[in-house]
Design a protein around this motif. Sequence first.
Motif, mmCIF file in Angstrom:
data_model
loop_
_atom_site.group_PDB
_atom_site.id
_atom_site.type_symbol
_atom_site.label_atom_id
_atom_site.label_comp_id
_atom_site.label_asym_id
_atom_site.label_seq_id
_atom_site.Cartn_x
_atom_site.Cartn_y
_atom_site.Cartn_z
ATOM 1 N N TYR A 87 4.692 -16.241 -2.510
ATOM 2 C CA TYR A 87 3.613 -17.118 -2.967
ATOM 3 C C TYR A 87 2.536 -16.302 -3.679
ATOM 4 C CZ TYR A 87 0.195 -20.925 -2.835
ATOM 5 O OH TYR A 87 -0.700 -21.889 -3.173
ATOM 6 N N GLY A 88 2.214 -15.141 -3.126
ATOM 7 C CA GLY A 88 1.216 -14.273 -3.741
ATOM 8 C C GLY A 88 1.664 -13.715 -5.079
ATOM 9 N N ALA A 89 2.989 -13.611 -5.267
ATOM 10 C CA ALA A 89 3.529 -13.107 -6.536
ATOM 11 C C ALA A 89 3.518 -14.176 -7.624
ATOM 12 C CB ALA A 89 4.952 -12.601 -6.334
ATOM 13 N N GLY A 90 3.113 -15.406 -7.252
ATOM 14 C CA GLY A 90 2.980 -16.453 -8.254
ATOM 15 C C GLY A 90 3.975 -17.593 -8.146
ATOM 16 N N GLU A 91 4.895 -17.490 -7.182
ATOM 17 C CA GLU A 91 5.890 -18.559 -7.027
ATOM 18 C C GLU A 91 5.238 -19.827 -6.468
ATOM 19 O OE1 GLU A 91 8.843 -18.463 -8.030
ATOM 20 O OE2 GLU A 91 9.573 -16.399 -8.046
ATOM 21 N N LYS A 131 -4.559 -11.027 -3.481
ATOM 22 C CA LYS A 131 -5.312 -9.779 -3.314
ATOM 23 C C LYS A 131 -5.121 -9.214 -1.911
ATOM 24 C CE LYS A 131 -8.961 -10.604 -6.738
ATOM 25 N NZ LYS A 131 -10.406 -10.868 -6.945
ATOM 26 N N ARG A 132 -5.135 -10.118 -0.911
ATOM 27 C CA ARG A 132 -4.969 -9.668 0.475
ATOM 28 C C ARG A 132 -3.551 -9.143 0.716
ATOM 29 N NH1 ARG A 132 -8.865 -7.699 3.440
ATOM 30 N NH2 ARG A 132 -7.531 -6.601 4.898
ATOM 31 N N ALA A 133 -2.562 -9.809 0.105
ATOM 32 C CA ALA A 133 -1.171 -9.383 0.261
ATOM 33 C C ALA A 133 -0.967 -7.988 -0.317
ATOM 34 C CB ALA A 133 -0.231 -10.385 -0.417
ATOM 35 N N HIS A 188 -3.424 -5.716 -0.687
ATOM 36 C CA HIS A 188 -4.213 -4.818 0.167
ATOM 37 C C HIS A 188 -3.447 -4.431 1.432
ATOM 38 C CE1 HIS A 188 -7.172 -3.799 3.319
ATOM 39 N NE2 HIS A 188 -7.893 -3.294 2.321
ATOM 40 N N ASP A 189 -2.705 -5.394 2.008
ATOM 41 C CA ASP A 189 -2.009 -5.147 3.271
ATOM 42 C C ASP A 189 -0.589 -4.616 3.082
ATOM 43 O OD1 ASP A 189 -4.259 -5.985 4.570
ATOM 44 O OD2 ASP A 189 -3.507 -7.966 5.089
ATOM 45 N N GLY A 190 -0.218 -4.327 1.831
ATOM 46 C CA GLY A 190 1.099 -3.745 1.578
ATOM 47 C C GLY A 190 2.245 -4.737 1.642
ATOM 48 N N ILE A 191 1.931 -6.031 1.644
ATOM 49 C CA ILE A 191 2.958 -7.061 1.706
ATOM 50 C C ILE A 191 3.506 -7.343 0.310
ATOM 51 C CG2 ILE A 191 3.361 -9.524 2.240
ATOM 52 C CD1 ILE A 191 1.229 -9.165 4.463
ATOM 53 N N LEU A 192 2.654 -7.155 -0.682
ATOM 54 C CA LEU A 192 3.030 -7.386 -2.080
ATOM 55 C C LEU A 192 2.658 -6.142 -2.879
ATOM 56 C CD1 LEU A 192 3.996 -9.406 -4.277
ATOM 57 C CD2 LEU A 192 1.607 -10.143 -4.479
ATOM 58 N N LEU A 193 3.570 -5.691 -3.745
ATOM 59 C CA LEU A 193 3.309 -4.516 -4.557
ATOM 60 C C LEU A 193 2.427 -4.855 -5.730
ATOM 61 C CD1 LEU A 193 6.843 -2.855 -4.704
ATOM 62 C CD2 LEU A 193 4.958 -2.379 -3.137
ATOM 63 N N GLN A 194 1.497 -3.948 -6.074
ATOM 64 C CA GLN A 194 0.665 -4.124 -7.251
ATOM 65 C C GLN A 194 1.518 -3.865 -8.492
ATOM 66 O OE1 GLN A 194 -3.092 -4.605 -7.564
ATOM 67 N NE2 GLN A 194 -2.114 -5.247 -9.458
ATOM 68 N N THR A 195 1.608 -4.856 -9.357
ATOM 69 C CA THR A 195 2.496 -4.716 -10.522
ATOM 70 C C THR A 195 1.756 -4.501 -11.835
ATOM 71 O OG1 THR A 195 2.535 -7.138 -10.737
ATOM 72 C CG2 THR A 195 4.322 -6.107 -9.488
ATOM 73 N N ASP A 196 0.452 -4.599 -11.809
ATOM 74 C CA ASP A 196 -0.278 -4.403 -13.084
ATOM 75 C C ASP A 196 -1.391 -3.402 -12.883
ATOM 76 O OD1 ASP A 196 -2.432 -5.998 -11.853
ATOM 77 O OD2 ASP A 196 -1.164 -7.718 -12.319
#
Length: 223
Positions: A165-169, A211-213, A215-223
Amino acid sequence: MTDTAVPSREHPIRLALVDDHRMLLGALTEWIRGAADDINMVAAVTTWPELLTHPEFPVDVVLLDLDLKDNIPVSLKISTLKTAGVKTVLMSTYSEPGLVREALAAGALGYLVKSEEANMIVEAIRAAYEGESYISAELDEALSAGTSGGSPRLSAQERRVMALYGAGEPVKAVAHQLGISEETAKSYLKRIREKYRLAGFDVGTKVALRKRAIHDGILLQTD
């Protein structure tokens, strides 16, 4: 001994195994072939290119060693398999929370530490085939304990929902990828937001949750 708790399905799960340790590859191949009648090992190779060029590829599920030392990002491998309609279960000697979260965020449906019980392999393969996430209870506990900065304890499935969801899905796509209903996906999101609210973080918007995902390492920063 053959596993008697075999789910009923029309066709066996077509499995490929990729591990650069030939002794382990051979042992796992023999074990899996004798462990479950509903899993058909159709390929056992030592490199990523061998998998992609194997005559049986694409398969249903790939049991993939995280540590092939080929300098190809695991996220690229997982996305390649996903595009081909293949589910991924990763194996590794490492259980660091950051590595596990990265694998789950990239789209892996399972993560196994090689020191764990062998019967978990069959459970993880079956779960991945059905589109469900699988990690052991011990690893799940380590992940929860590894969250920092006062972040709440999330289950593996909650982290998966948050990553997608955080990745935009959209919620519908999250539900489809995880093999759950849209209502269940919404329930997960509601639970995630409530846990963060109780921990003192507002993730009410999709931007805040993303942003929280990260920060917590759940989602990789892609940009």
